[in-house]
Design a protein around this motif. Structure first.
Motif, PDB file in Angstrom:
ATOM      1  N   PRO A  47       1.982 -10.433  29.230  1.00 46.98           N
ATOM      2  CA  PRO A  47       2.538  -9.262  28.552  1.00 46.98           C
ATOM      3  C   PRO A  47       2.627  -8.053  29.481  1.00 46.98           C
ATOM      4  O   PRO A  47       1.880  -7.922  30.438  1.00 46.98           O
ATOM      5  CB  PRO A  47       1.547  -9.000  27.419  1.00 46.98           C
ATOM      6  CG  PRO A  47       0.259  -9.566  27.915  1.00 46.98           C
ATOM      7  CD  PRO A  47       0.632 -10.744  28.766  1.00 46.98           C
ATOM      8  N   ILE A  48       3.564  -7.166  29.145  1.00 45.91           N
ATOM      9  CA  ILE A  48       3.690  -5.886  29.847  1.00 45.91           C
ATOM     10  C   ILE A  48       2.844  -4.873  29.090  1.00 45.91           C
ATOM     11  O   ILE A  48       2.874  -4.827  27.860  1.00 45.91           O
ATOM     12  CB  ILE A  48       5.157  -5.422  29.869  1.00 45.91           C
ATOM     13  CG1 ILE A  48       6.007  -6.425  30.650  1.00 45.91           C
ATOM     14  CG2 ILE A  48       5.274  -4.023  30.476  1.00 45.91           C
ATOM     15  CD1 ILE A  48       7.489  -6.171  30.547  1.00 45.91           C
ATOM     16  N   GLN A  49       2.057  -4.096  29.829  1.00 45.24           N
ATOM     17  CA  GLN A  49       1.255  -3.066  29.181  1.00 45.24           C
ATOM     18  C   GLN A  49       1.322  -1.782  29.992  1.00 45.24           C
ATOM     19  O   GLN A  49       1.449  -1.814  31.211  1.00 45.24           O
ATOM     20  CB  GLN A  49      -0.185  -3.523  28.976  1.00 45.24           C
ATOM     21  CG  GLN A  49      -0.953  -3.855  30.239  1.00 45.24           C
ATOM     22  CD  GLN A  49      -2.346  -4.398  29.929  1.00 45.24           C
ATOM     23  OE1 GLN A  49      -2.577  -4.988  28.900  1.00 45.24           O
ATOM     24  NE2 GLN A  49      -3.245  -4.198  30.848  1.00 45.24           N
ATOM     25  N   THR A  50       1.252  -0.664  29.290  1.00 45.09           N
ATOM     26  CA  THR A  50       1.271   0.651  29.931  1.00 45.09           C
ATOM     27  C   THR A  50      -0.061   1.334  29.673  1.00 45.09           C
ATOM     28  O   THR A  50      -0.514   1.406  28.529  1.00 45.09           O
ATOM     29  CB  THR A  50       2.425   1.504  29.383  1.00 45.09           C
ATOM     30  OG1 THR A  50       3.650   0.815  29.623  1.00 45.09           O
ATOM     31  CG2 THR A  50       2.469   2.858  30.056  1.00 45.09           C
ATOM     32  N   ASN A  51      -0.683   1.805  30.744  1.00 38.79           N
ATOM     33  CA  ASN A  51      -1.962   2.507  30.646  1.00 38.79           C
ATOM     34  C   ASN A  51      -1.749   3.982  30.935  1.00 38.79           C
ATOM     35  O   ASN A  51      -0.994   4.354  31.830  1.00 38.79           O
ATOM     36  CB  ASN A  51      -2.971   1.924  31.640  1.00 38.79           C
ATOM     37  CG  ASN A  51      -3.257   0.470  31.363  1.00 38.79           C
ATOM     38  OD1 ASN A  51      -3.461   0.074  30.228  1.00 38.79           O
ATOM     39  ND2 ASN A  51      -3.244  -0.343  32.408  1.00 38.79           N
ATOM     40  N   GLU A  52      -2.447   4.840  30.182  1.00 38.09           N
ATOM     41  CA  GLU A  52      -2.377   6.283  30.377  1.00 38.09           C
ATOM     42  C   GLU A  52      -3.680   6.739  31.028  1.00 38.09           C
ATOM     43  O   GLU A  52      -4.761   6.296  30.662  1.00 38.09           O
ATOM     44  CB  GLU A  52      -2.205   6.970  29.020  1.00 38.09           C
ATOM     45  CG  GLU A  52      -2.109   8.463  29.102  1.00 38.09           C
ATOM     46  CD  GLU A  52      -1.966   9.103  27.731  1.00 38.09           C
ATOM     47  OE1 GLU A  52      -2.555  10.176  27.531  1.00 38.09           O
ATOM     48  OE2 GLU A  52      -1.287   8.524  26.863  1.00 38.09           O
ATOM     49  N   TRP A  53      -3.582   7.658  32.008  1.00 43.94           N
ATOM     50  CA  TRP A  53      -4.755   8.192  32.676  1.00 43.94           C
ATOM     51  C   TRP A  53      -4.452   9.598  33.172  1.00 43.94           C
ATOM     52  O   TRP A  53      -3.308  10.024  33.189  1.00 43.94           O
ATOM     53  CB  TRP A  53      -5.194   7.272  33.822  1.00 43.94           C
ATOM     54  CG  TRP A  53      -4.099   6.906  34.781  1.00 43.94           C
ATOM     55  CD1 TRP A  53      -3.129   5.958  34.612  1.00 43.94           C
ATOM     56  CD2 TRP A  53      -3.838   7.495  36.054  1.00 43.94           C
ATOM     57  NE1 TRP A  53      -2.289   5.920  35.696  1.00 43.94           N
ATOM     58  CE2 TRP A  53      -2.707   6.853  36.604  1.00 43.94           C
ATOM     59  CE3 TRP A  53      -4.450   8.502  36.785  1.00 43.94           C
ATOM     60  CZ2 TRP A  53      -2.181   7.185  37.846  1.00 43.94           C
ATOM     61  CZ3 TRP A  53      -3.932   8.830  38.029  1.00 43.94           C
ATOM     62  CH2 TRP A  53      -2.815   8.165  38.546  1.00 43.94           C
ATOM     63  N   GLU A  54      -5.497  10.320  33.538  1.00 42.89           N
ATOM     64  CA  GLU A  54      -5.344  11.677  34.057  1.00 42.89           C
ATOM     65  C   GLU A  54      -5.646  11.702  35.545  1.00 42.89           C
ATOM     66  O   GLU A  54      -6.633  11.117  35.998  1.00 42.89           O
ATOM     67  CB  GLU A  54      -6.291  12.630  33.333  1.00 42.89           C
ATOM     68  CG  GLU A  54      -5.810  13.028  31.968  1.00 42.89           C
ATOM     69  CD  GLU A  54      -6.617  14.172  31.368  1.00 42.89           C
ATOM     70  OE1 GLU A  54      -7.311  14.891  32.116  1.00 42.89           O
ATOM     71  OE2 GLU A  54      -6.553  14.334  30.139  1.00 42.89           O
ATOM     72  N   ASP A  55      -4.803  12.395  36.296  1.00 44.03           N
ATOM     73  CA  ASP A  55      -5.043  12.519  37.730  1.00 44.03           C
ATOM     74  C   ASP A  55      -6.041  13.651  37.994  1.00 44.03           C
ATOM     75  O   ASP A  55      -6.569  14.258  37.057  1.00 44.03           O
ATOM     76  CB  ASP A  55      -3.726  12.714  38.493  1.00 44.03           C
ATOM     77  CG  ASP A  55      -3.015  14.016  38.150  1.00 44.03           C
ATOM     78  OD1 ASP A  55      -3.624  14.899  37.508  1.00 44.03           O
ATOM     79  OD2 ASP A  55      -1.846  14.160  38.546  1.00 44.03           O
ATOM     80  N   LYS A  56      -6.290  13.962  39.247  1.00 39.71           N
ATOM     81  CA  LYS A  56      -7.279  14.970  39.625  1.00 39.71           C
ATOM     82  C   LYS A  56      -6.930  16.364  39.125  1.00 39.71           C
ATOM     83  O   LYS A  56      -7.805  17.184  38.904  1.00 39.71           O
ATOM     84  CB  LYS A  56      -7.437  14.999  41.150  1.00 39.71           C
ATOM     85  CG  LYS A  56      -8.023  13.742  41.721  1.00 39.71           C
ATOM     86  CD  LYS A  56      -8.088  13.803  43.233  1.00 39.71           C
ATOM     87  CE  LYS A  56      -8.604  12.505  43.790  1.00 39.71           C
ATOM     88  NZ  LYS A  56      -8.617  12.492  45.262  1.00 39.71           N
ATOM     89  N   GLU A  57      -5.626  16.616  38.951  1.00 39.74           N
ATOM     90  CA  GLU A  57      -5.174  17.924  38.467  1.00 39.74           C
ATOM     91  C   GLU A  57      -5.110  17.981  36.945  1.00 39.74           C
ATOM     92  O   GLU A  57      -4.655  18.971  36.379  1.00 39.74           O
ATOM     93  CB  GLU A  57      -3.795  18.255  39.045  1.00 39.74           C
ATOM     94  CG  GLU A  57      -3.800  18.552  40.536  1.00 39.74           C
ATOM     95  CD  GLU A  57      -3.823  17.292  41.377  1.00 39.74           C
ATOM     96  OE1 GLU A  57      -3.201  16.281  40.985  1.00 39.74           O
ATOM     97  OE2 GLU A  57      -4.500  17.305  42.418  1.00 39.74           O
ATOM     98  N   GLY A  58      -5.522  16.916  36.254  1.00 37.92           N
ATOM     99  CA  GLY A  58      -5.510  16.893  34.803  1.00 37.92           C
ATOM    100  C   GLY A  58      -4.174  16.512  34.188  1.00 37.92           C
ATOM    101  O   GLY A  58      -4.004  16.606  32.976  1.00 37.92           O
ATOM    102  N   GLN A  59      -3.223  16.075  35.013  1.00 42.82           N
ATOM    103  CA  GLN A  59      -1.911  15.663  34.534  1.00 42.82           C
ATOM    104  C   GLN A  59      -1.966  14.228  33.991  1.00 42.82           C
ATOM    105  O   GLN A  59      -2.615  13.373  34.587  1.00 42.82           O
ATOM    106  CB  GLN A  59      -0.871  15.715  35.664  1.00 42.82           C
ATOM    107  CG  GLN A  59      -0.654  17.089  36.238  1.00 42.82           C
ATOM    108  CD  GLN A  59       0.076  17.991  35.261  1.00 42.82           C
ATOM    109  OE1 GLN A  59       0.981  17.554  34.566  1.00 42.82           O
ATOM    110  NE2 GLN A  59      -0.337  19.247  35.195  1.00 42.82           N
ATOM    111  N   LYS A  60      -1.284  14.000  32.866  1.00 45.69           N
ATOM    112  CA  LYS A  60      -1.220  12.651  32.319  1.00 45.69           C
ATOM    113  C   LYS A  60      -0.303  11.802  33.188  1.00 45.69           C
ATOM    114  O   LYS A  60       0.797  12.214  33.543  1.00 45.69           O
ATOM    115  CB  LYS A  60      -0.689  12.654  30.885  1.00 45.69           C
ATOM    116  CG  LYS A  60      -1.687  13.120  29.871  1.00 45.69           C
ATOM    117  CD  LYS A  60      -1.155  12.929  28.471  1.00 45.69           C
ATOM    118  CE  LYS A  60      -2.191  13.408  27.463  1.00 45.69           C
ATOM    119  NZ  LYS A  60      -1.698  13.254  26.087  1.00 45.69           N
TER     120      LYS A  60
END
Length: 143
Positions: free
Chosen positions: A80-93
């Motif tokens: 399956p294809i899946q998309t993960n969300e995370w925050e970088d060092k600057e707090g950007q999604k």
């Protein structure tokens, strides 16, 4: 009717598999797979378009990838294809889309064509070989 989320790709690894382990000692392999489309444009000139895919394998399948695959290996992945969300060092999604490998087939003749999946780690009954001349075929389809 229910939905379907399934990707199937055949491509070459852009680098050796990167394997790390979770705190519970589960192997996680990250692989970069290139798929290339070759076609002739309207002027009859050969064109090439390469797409990169991020593939993640877990557990025993990750360990098999680490042991048998290397940069340049021709391989089939399915999952399956899946998309993960995370925050970088600057707090950007940020978002990462990947294929969660459930099945893998080594297609290089030197790889022996072994089959590995999360449920069955036995070698395949017969080796699979891709004919390299397939990539050289003219694609003169009218649509």
């Amino acid at each position: 009717m229910s939905s379907l989320n399934k990707a199937m790709i055949i491509g070459r690894l852009g680098q050796d598999p990167e394997v790390r382990y979770t705190q519970s000692n589960t192997a996680v392999a990250t692989l970069n797979v290139a798929t290339t489309e070759r076609y002739k444009d309207r002027n009859g000139e050969q064109q090439e378009n390469t797409e990169w895919h991020r593939v993640v394998a877990w557990g025993r399948l990750a360990e098999i990838c680490q042991e048998y695959l290397k940069k340049g290996s021709l391989v089939y992945f399915e999952g399956p294809i899946q998309t993960n969300e995370w925050e970088d060092k600057e707090g950007q999604k940020r978002y990462t889309t990947e294929i969660k490998a459930l099945n893998m087939q080594m297609l290089d003749s030197r790889g022996g064509g072994s089959d590995a999946s999360s449920s069955n780690n036995k070698p395949a009954a017969s080796a699979t070989k891709i004919d390299d001349s397939f990539d050289e075929m003219d694609d003169d389809l009218p649509f």
